[in-house]
Design an enzyme around this catalytic site. Structure first.
Site, short mmCIF file in Angstrom:
data_model
loop_
_atom_site.label_atom_id
_atom_site.label_comp_id
_atom_site.label_asym_id
_atom_site.label_seq_id
_atom_site.Cartn_x
_atom_site.Cartn_y
_atom_site.Cartn_z
N SER A 169 3.65 -2.25 -0.81
CA SER A 169 4.66 -1.59 -0.01
C SER A 169 6.07 -2.19 -0.15
O SER A 169 7.03 -1.55 0.23
CB SER A 169 4.26 -1.64 1.47
OG SER A 169 4.15 -2.97 1.92
N LYS A 182 12.92 -7.39 2.85
CA LYS A 182 12.14 -6.19 3.18
C LYS A 182 12.45 -5.75 4.60
O LYS A 182 12.63 -6.59 5.49
CB LYS A 182 10.66 -6.51 3.00
CG LYS A 182 9.73 -5.31 3.10
CD LYS A 182 8.28 -5.73 2.85
CE LYS A 182 7.32 -4.56 2.90
NZ LYS A 182 5.91 -4.98 2.66
N SER A 211 0.97 -6.24 -1.19
CA SER A 211 2.29 -5.60 -1.20
C SER A 211 3.42 -6.38 -1.86
O SER A 211 4.51 -5.85 -2.02
CB SER A 211 2.71 -5.25 0.22
OG SER A 211 2.08 -4.07 0.61
N1 GLN Z 1 -1.45 -1.18 -0.08
C1 GLN Z 1 -2.12 -1.86 0.98
C2 GLN Z 1 -2.10 -1.00 2.23
O1 GLN Z 1 -1.70 0.10 2.14
C3 GLN Z 1 -1.49 -3.20 1.22
C4 GLN Z 1 -0.20 -3.09 1.90
C5 GLN Z 1 0.42 -4.42 2.21
O2 GLN Z 1 0.08 -5.45 1.62
N2 GLN Z 1 1.31 -4.41 3.18
O3 GLN Z 1 -2.49 -1.40 3.28
#
Ligand code: GLN
Length: 457
Positions: free
Chosen positions: A131, A56, A155
């Site tokens: 994400s 990532k 994410s």
């Molecule tokens: N979707 C969640 C957010 O927008 C979690 C994102 C993540 O785990 N990095 O914060």
């Protein structure tokens, strides 16, 4: 390695296709592969010898950019490497690309990437989740077997569920955060994706363990997660938290999850009902704690030390132009929200309150784990949604409803494929007590065996 490259080209992982991979360097990859080949011949047992992996884009790598899917870090190449990446390389893996993501990890669809959305290989009109959507899409498409992602609120697990693969968020402290660009430091954790439970077990085993560069990394031995394979589930109590199976849950998803529960019962598990009563407070709590920490962590991106610097006449203008032009709308919203909840007049009303509720959520888990060794839930409330479908930020936040709780409590959790609804993958989530990864993998292996082809059908 070459097969993976050919497959990637055929699938088009780049911007004109799935847009799963942002940065790669074929020559460096070739050199790394030759070097690993030499080492593997001399050593006995490099567990990931020659295995291509994508990382990532918020995890620092030498030689490839680390942009966090943001304009503000466009072209930034880290002078050091994340511990998780260094350990994968030590295990023989070859980094073949940096994967697309929601800017700084803020999002659930990869649509908040400054470099365009990634797409779901099962249906390119749909999102791969986020994400860590690019990592999940690359694994699901068959380009690589293993990828690194990061978790702050789901994410890794949510995109794993949307893409029909395995995704693991380890216990907070199990994996070093050194070189993971901070979003919300008390929630962040590096996680792994695998095509199979075994791939994920090997990858986690390779990156876990104490790291002197991260004071929050735990000084506990790393068990052999693969030893959990084939143990069956006799004597294991698996709890179904009633708040995670609402009446509104899609009937098709419900049927797949019920079949998974039956499969675990068939493998010897005892199924019990449990309750996590503060679940409905999880989203509001997360969306105070995470932005608060983000507003502090992202203050460092000011055009002075990292990435893009906007032309400006004085310091104030430098900050304003660099930050206004460099951050996308969702990141801007989070910084504003976080700054607000930490401000003098609102700290007690919002931030302190949220910390207290976080404690209640953690206690819910502790109570549930008195009655059950593991919990099983849906990973997401719906299968992968269409690109552009969730334009209201709050609706997007709600897609994290079943995942943010494990981050708030610091416990490990993983998503495993349990079947499909209308052709789209459905994920089941296993949650364990702190450092309970071995039991979690034990159930995941058993589930994968019991469901067999039905998990993917
Ligand atoms: N979707 C969640 C957010 O927008 C979690 C994102 C993540 O785990 N990095 O914060």
């Amino acid at each position: 390695m070459r097969a993976a490259r050919a497959r990637s080209a055929e699938l088009d992982l780049g911007p004109s296709g799935l847009n799963a991979v942002l940065w790669s360097d074929v020559d460096a990859e070739e050199r790394d592969a030759i070097e690993v080949d030499g080492r593997a011949r001399g050593a006995d047992g490099l567990p990931l010898a020659g295995v291509p992996v994508v990382v990532k884009d918020n995890i620092a790598t030498l030689g490839l950019p680390t942009t966090c899917g943001s304009r503000i870090l466009e072209g930034y190449v880290s002078p050091f490497e994340a511990t998780a990446v260094a350990r994968l390389r030590t295990a023989g893996a070859v980094v073949v690309g940096k994967s697309n993501m929601d800017e700084f990890g803020m999002g659930s669809s990869t649509e908040h990437s400054a470099y365009g959305p990634a797409r779901n290989p099962h249906d390119v009109r749909r999102v791969p989740g986020g994400s860590s959507g690019g990592s999940a899409a690359a694994v699901a498409a068959g380009a690589v077997r293993v990828a690194l992602g990061s978790e702050t609120g789901g994410s890794v697990r949510q995109p794993a569920a949307f893409c029909g693969i395995v995704g693991v968020k380890p216990t907070y402290g199990r994996v070093s955060r050194y070189g993971l660009v901070a979003f919300a430091s008390s929630l962040d954790q590096v996680g792994v994706f695998g095509r199979t439970v075994d791939d994920a077990a090997v990858a986690l085993g390779a990156i876990a363990g104490r790291d002197p560069h991260d004071a929050t990394s735990a000084d506990f031995d790393v068990p052999d997660y693969r030893a959990a394979d084939g143990q069956g589930l006799a004597g294991l109590r698996i709890g179904l938290p009633r708040e995670y199976f609402p009446k509104s849950l899609d009937a098709g998803m419900r049927a797949r999850l019920d079949a998974a529960v039956d499969a675990m019962r068939g493998a010897g598990a005892e199924i019990v009902e449990v309750s996590l009563p503060h679940t409905e407070l999880a989203i509001p709590t997360y969306y105070i704690v995470a932005p608060a920490e983000a507003s502090s962590n992202l203050a460092r991106f000011d055009g002075v030390r990292y990435g893009t610097r906007a032309p400006a006449g004085d310091l104030r203008e430098l900050y304003e132009r660099t930050r206004s032009g460099g951050f996308g709308p969702e990141v801007t919203r989070r910084i504003l929200l976080g700054t607000y909840v930490l401000s003098a007049g609102y700290y007690d009303a919002y931030y302190r309150k949220a910390q207290e509720v976080r404690g209640l959520i953690a206690r819910d888990f502790a109570h549930a784990f008195e009655k059950a060794d593991l919990l099983f839930t849906p990973t997401t409330p719906t299968p992968a949604f269409a690109l552009g479908a969730l334009s209201d930020p709050y609706e997007m936040y709600l897609s994290d409803i079943f995942t943010v709780t494990a981050n708030l409590a610091g416990v490990p959790a993983m998503s495993v494929p349990v079947g499909r609804v209308d052709g789209l993958p459905v994920g089941g989530q296993l949650i364990a007590p702190h450092f309970g990864e071995p039991a979690m993998f034990r159930a995941a292996y058993a589930l994968e065996r019991a469901l067999g082809a039905a998990a993917h059908a």
